[in-house]
Structure formats: C-alpha cells, structure tokens
Design an enzyme around this catalytic site. Sequence first.
Site, PDB file in Angstrom:
ATOM      1  N   SER A 182       2.963  -0.507   2.785  1.00 49.76           N
ATOM      2  CA  SER A 182       2.297  -1.103   3.940  1.00 49.76           C
ATOM      3  C   SER A 182       2.192  -0.118   5.105  1.00 49.76           C
ATOM      4  CB  SER A 182       3.035  -2.366   4.389  1.00 49.76           C
ATOM      5  OG  SER A 182       2.771  -3.415   3.477  1.00 49.76           O
ATOM      6  N   SER A 219      -1.835  -2.912  -5.609  1.00 47.51           N
ATOM      7  CA  SER A 219      -1.216  -2.731  -4.294  1.00 47.51           C
ATOM      8  C   SER A 219      -1.796  -3.719  -3.296  1.00 47.51           C
ATOM      9  CB  SER A 219      -1.379  -1.299  -3.803  1.00 47.51           C
ATOM     10  OG  SER A 219      -2.707  -0.870  -3.913  1.00 47.51           O
ATOM     11  N   ASN A 257      -0.068  -7.033  -4.008  1.00 50.56           N
ATOM     12  CA  ASN A 257       1.378  -7.180  -4.029  1.00 50.56           C
ATOM     13  C   ASN A 257       2.168  -6.352  -3.021  1.00 50.56           C
ATOM     14  OD1 ASN A 257       1.506  -8.937  -6.435  1.00 50.56           O
ATOM     15  ND2 ASN A 257       0.653  -7.134  -7.441  1.00 50.56           N
ATOM     16  N   TYR A 258       1.550  -5.339  -2.439  1.00 49.11           N
ATOM     17  CA  TYR A 258       2.329  -4.442  -1.595  1.00 49.11           C
ATOM     18  C   TYR A 258       1.842  -4.299  -0.170  1.00 49.11           C
ATOM     19  CZ  TYR A 258       4.862  -2.987  -5.717  1.00 49.11           C
ATOM     20  OH  TYR A 258       5.656  -2.978  -6.819  1.00 49.11           O
ATOM     21  N   LEU A 259       0.585  -4.605   0.062  1.00 49.72           N
ATOM     22  CA  LEU A 259       0.043  -4.339   1.384  1.00 49.72           C
ATOM     23  C   LEU A 259       0.063  -5.599   2.230  1.00 49.72           C
ATOM     24  CD1 LEU A 259      -2.894  -2.086   0.244  1.00 49.72           C
ATOM     25  CD2 LEU A 259      -0.639  -1.409   1.067  1.00 49.72           C
TER      26      LEU A 259
END
Length: 752
Positions: A582, A706, A709-711
């Site tokens: 992030s 991403s 799930n990640y940002l």
Amino acid sequence: MSGDHYHNEDQINCGSRVNDSHKHKDKYKEKEHKHKDHKKDKEREKFKHGNSDHKDPSDKKHRDKEKMKHKDGSTDKFKDKHKEKRKEEKMKSFDGRIKKENGFASPPHVKSEPEDDFYHSPRHDKPLKRERDDDNDSEFKPKKIKTENDKKAKKRKQEDEDFKSKKTKNKKGEVTDGKKKAKKEPEEKWKWWEEERYTDGVKWKFLEHKGPVFAPPYEPLPSHVKFYYDGKHMKLSPDAEEVATFFAKMLDHEYTTKDIFRKNFFKDWRKEMTSEEKAKITDLKKCDFTEMSVFFKGQSEARKALTREEKQKIKEENERTLQEYGFCIMDNHKERIANFRIEPPGLFRGRGDHPKMGMLKRRIRPGDIIINCSKDSKYPEPPPGTKWKEVRHDNKVTWLVSWTENIQGSIKYIMLNPSSRIKGEKDWQKYETARRLKKCVDRIRAQYRDDWKSKEMRIRQRAVALYFIDKLALRAGNEKEEGETADTVGCCSLRVEHIKLYPEKDGQEFVVEFDFLGKDSIRYYNTVPVEKRVFKNLQLFMENKEPDDDLFDRLNTSILNKHLQELMDGLTAKVFRTYNASITLQQQVKELTNAEDNIPAKILSYNRANRAVAILCNHQRAPPKTFEKSMQNLQTKIDAKRNQLSDAKRELKSAKADAKMRKDEKSKKAVETKKKAVQRIEEQLMKLEVQATDREENKQIALGTSKLNYLDPRISVAWCKKWGIPVEKIYNKTQREKFAWAIDMADEDYEF
DNA sequence: GTACAGACTTAGGAACATTACT
DNA sequence: AGTAATGTTCCTAAGTCTGTAC
C-alpha cells in the site's frame, strides 16, 4: 519510507515462470536442469561458498548425523526432523490419503451450547449485541429485512480516527442516487461501515440460508460412446465410467501426460471398478478414452451453438438458482454468498509438482455437509431422502456450510461474498493494522538492524528473516508436511539451496540471489544487494550446511509472529506485505502522475504504480497465449492511426490554404472541422500508444491480486477523486462492490 | 514447543460474457 | 453476423495464522 528501499527492478526480466517440470524433490537431478534456461548460470558456476573451509559435500552422511553447533553454542533441534521427513517421504508419498479419508474422520465435536448460554461470552457483564441499535435481540431476526440505510450512524469505538470525522457526513447523501434501480437491485446499499462492529468474536446474531447447491448427478454416457481397453470395446460400470470421464475430459491437458498424475488417477480409478473391471484393466496405457473425449468436445460445441433463446433460458435458470441459493440473511440484511455451489467431483489438479495430482476428488453428498445457521432460523432442507451430517449454530465463525475434502483432509467452506459486511469489515481492519504498522515501522526496522548483531543465533536469524519479509515482501513461510504438497517455500522455510551469496556482483557489493518456488509454485527470482551485516549473517547461517538444510534453522513462523506480536498489537508477517504494497502504491502514484496529463495517461501512471506493487509481491501470470499476436494487432492499429493522422493533417493544411484564398465562411468552417478531426485523431493515437505501453509492460505481471488483496482501496479512491478520474476506470463492478466502503468514505486527501 | 485442526485470506488459471473488429 | 480479443467471474488450491491438546 523511501522508494529505494526495494530492489526488484530485475525481478521481472529475469524471473521466468517455472513450469511443472521443475522438480525440487530430486535435488540432484534438479541441480543440473533447474536453471537451464537461466542466463546467470555462469556466475553460479564460478561461485563457491565464501568460506574456503566449507566442507566437502562428500562427507555429507557423516555430517548429517552429528548435531550442528552454532556460534551461540546451541544445537540444532526441531528443524532436523522436517528435513529427515522430507528425505524419507520422497520415497513413499502416495499412500498418504487413506488416513484422512473423510468418511472416517470423526465429526469435529459440535458445540451445541446450552440454551441459557448460547451466545457464550467470555465476559458476562458485557452484552455481545452490537451497540448501534438499542432494542432487543429480535431485531436481528428479519421480521423485515432492512433495505435502506440505517438512520443512525453511530460512531465506532475502534481505532479508525480517520473516519470518525467523516463517517456521518453523507449517510443520507447516497440515498438520492438511485441509478442501481435500473439494474435489478432495488435496494439501497447498506452502509455497514457506518455501524458499530461486534466485539468479542461474535460474527453474527442471526443467520439463515438455503444450504448449498450440489453438483448435478452423473449422467451415464450414451451407448454409442465407447471405451476401449487394449483395442477392445468394454462397457464400464457406472462408477468406473464416471471416473473415466473425468480423465477423458482432461485428455488435452498436459496433466494427463504426467507420470504422477496418471499413477494417482489410475490407482483411484481402480478403487471404483468392479472386481471384473479391476481384473481386466491393469494398464492405463491400454485405455482408450478418445470417444469420450470427442463426445464431450461435441457437447461443449453444441452448447456454444445453442440459439439465443435457449441460451437465454439457461441464463434465467442460473439466475433463479442464484436468487434462491446465492443469498443469505445475516443480521437483518440480505447478503450475497460467494460459493454456494459444492465443488463437483473430478480429478485433483494441484499446482506445480504436486504429489497428489490426479487423485479422485470424491463427490460431496448431503451426509458430508455441516450446516451452520441460527437456532431460530429456518434451517436449510437436505435433498429428499438425505440428511445433513450436522446442523450447528456457531456464531463465532462466518461460514454457512462446510465439508471435509478427501485429498488433503482439509475443511472447505461456503462463505459470504467480499461485498458482505463480514468480509468488508475484516478487509478494512486489515488496512488499519497496516497503517498502524506505518507508525512504528521505523522503530521495528531499527530494532531488527540492531538484532543482526545479537549474540544469539535465533535472534539474528529472526532479524534477518524479518528484514527479508520487510524489504522483499516475502511470505512468512510456514512449514509444510512433506510429500503432501508441492515443495514450495516462504521466508522462514527458505533452504540453503535457495540463495546464493556474491560478495561482489555487477559492481555491487554483498549481493544475494534468491531463486525458489513460492506459493502456487511461482518462481521467485531476485538479486538484491543487502547490507554487509546481513550478508555476513547469511554466511554464518549457511556454514556447514547442506543445500537442503534450512537457512533459518532456529526460526519458524510461529516464533517470528510471536515476536512481531510483541512489537505491535496485531502484527504478523503478512502485515508487512500489506503495508509495503500500500505504501508503495501511494508513493508511486504520487510520483508518477502528471497533473497535465489527460485521463488515459494518468491511468497509465496508476497502472504503473500498481505494477510496481505487483512486482514487489511477485504476482505473475503466464503471458497470454495470444500475447504476441494481440501486440502486433495493436501496432497495426497504431500505424493505421498514424497514417490517418498525417492524412488529416494534410487535409487541414489544404483547407487552410483554401480558406486563405477564398475567405468565405464555408471554407473557414471547413478548417475548423479539419482541426477538430486532427485533434481527435491525435487523441486516439495517443490512447493507442498508451495502451500498447501498458500492455507490453504487463506481459507477465498480474495486477489483479494486489489490487484485490494488498492495496488499501482508499488510496486509489483518493487518487481518482484528486484527479477527477471516474472510479470505474480503476475498479470494475465487482471491485466497486467489494470496496464500496472505501469509495464511500475516502476523500481526495486520504493518506494511508 | 509441537502437532494438528480450524478458519480465513490470497492466488492464478479456466470458463464465460461482452465488446471490438471484419 | 460471425469471429476474435478482451474483460469478468468462477473455481478452488494454497497459503497464513490462531487456538488447543499434549
């Protein structure tokens, strides 16, 4: 947090997708072919361990036996066991399955809480009910399902200072926007993020659903579709035939050429055969499935060739199933279920070199199913003549249905869609944890750097591992049961063979080369300059070890996470991935976006920022089969557009000349028109060029993972708002549903 | 501390739907 | 209209991490 914290530039260029021929099991064979496609081979050859006193591998057996001594005087312990196991189980991998056969597993004991204490709470003085609404429990039964926004948007007591200020602002605002009415979603969107959350582990108060949709029963093949054994026609019993069709359907797939796959399949297939069949069919090579395969291909062709009406009918039927089974009621709200269909039987397709590929995934029946719902709800009905394995009422978990799968013996669940409250809250919380890490990451980094100097080996290993997790966004790396799954690793489970040390390489000092298979057997390849202390430590960790020894022999994920927990509440290894992903997006998007760019160019910048994250997290994809061709097509289009542009320019020129001569209104207008045309074409050309760049850069990189799930979605939403980019350009419909909370709450100055 | 079960997130590819192109 | 390219959804495997029992 500086951008140069990462050194992944060459990861993509060098990282090639590892295909299934990659074998870690046969480590000796492995050595020869593993890197065959790799340009770095030469350097590798040259490189010998930094320590000249590194033992000759020939005394390996002897060495294996003795306990390894570390500088801190301790001996190796628990990890040895796994290594031994790994070696042994290479031999015997196939028989593992029987022990966990579902039918024999005793049902995990049902907690049927006594009536009086159903919502068991660790603290009886505190009611578990959500605090947003004042009245009684019956409120959670859907006398009528709320479809509009809750009037009261109470404050959360949680850590989210950021939202406290904004949360209430537009509780009504969105009611006016009724565009979704056009679709079949007459209800207003429920803003769960404006409500109180549960505490104490209660996940819901009321849950009602219709249970799962089972796979359609097996339909025997028509009699003209024949199976041949050793050239002779053979009519199979229904059970054997069904399993045969699973294989036939995969005939075109590479899987069916693999030894392990064939072996596992054949073994399981034979279990389904009658004794006569079993006696006759003894060699898979003699089995001819082609007629079946042809038949199934024909079927799928036929499906494609259906008329519009027929297709429509199927679609409607699906829609009906969705409406009936695809939703549940959880605490007053109708929520979408993610996977309400039970996985159909078939052949197990593991990823990478999976020892169990080809095994039969058995059909799941009502008797295998555990239902979870409220006591006071209308329970789902099992199909006529059948019974559920169990109906339980556990409101400390989020799943509606579960069963035990027969390949690994693990439990599978039916849960809610990412757009649901229960998933969304968790997702939001995940990013809040990552933001808390932001506040103390400097301290943690200082500490692990300090720990590189520790007298204790276990502390040093922990500190170096954490450095990798932080710097390279590696996964934690739990131990895995050997022989049960593909041989993949994460940080804590790295082995000596997975890294190489170069005191000097390409003009850089202290370079570490990583080369291993991570989750899903995706290859991680990266060469990274590290700090001298890290390098020295790695040399130390590798001293007197075999290639298949653990690099961090004094560490595992549980030790690491316990340590992290002490550093920050809720901190675990994976938080670093979320945090670094992030924060990288936020930086990159800031750095790459040009204020004067048009929208497509800005989106390219966004995608590039997204790409930086995907590279960091090693999210790869197989280059699309049609990649080269589609690239060519694009280029053709670009060329055509260029020609069109020069034509248009020429026309503009002559129109201008014309206008100069005639000086009449009509010709002036013509000039304007031509000007507009040129402009339009220029824009189109630009768009195409941007598209080409984007696609080229994206060849082997998957952005979706991403993004999903990640940002922190609020970063993206803020960016959109800041630059006036419609959020639809960044998130498709599903993504917007999942991130509705972020879209609603983030404004342009949101900071991660 | 270790083994295992359980619950939940993360992951890439296949299948399917839609859009763009001829 | 038919086909190819592209975008979306489905599918389910493969991870992480926690809790519990010994």
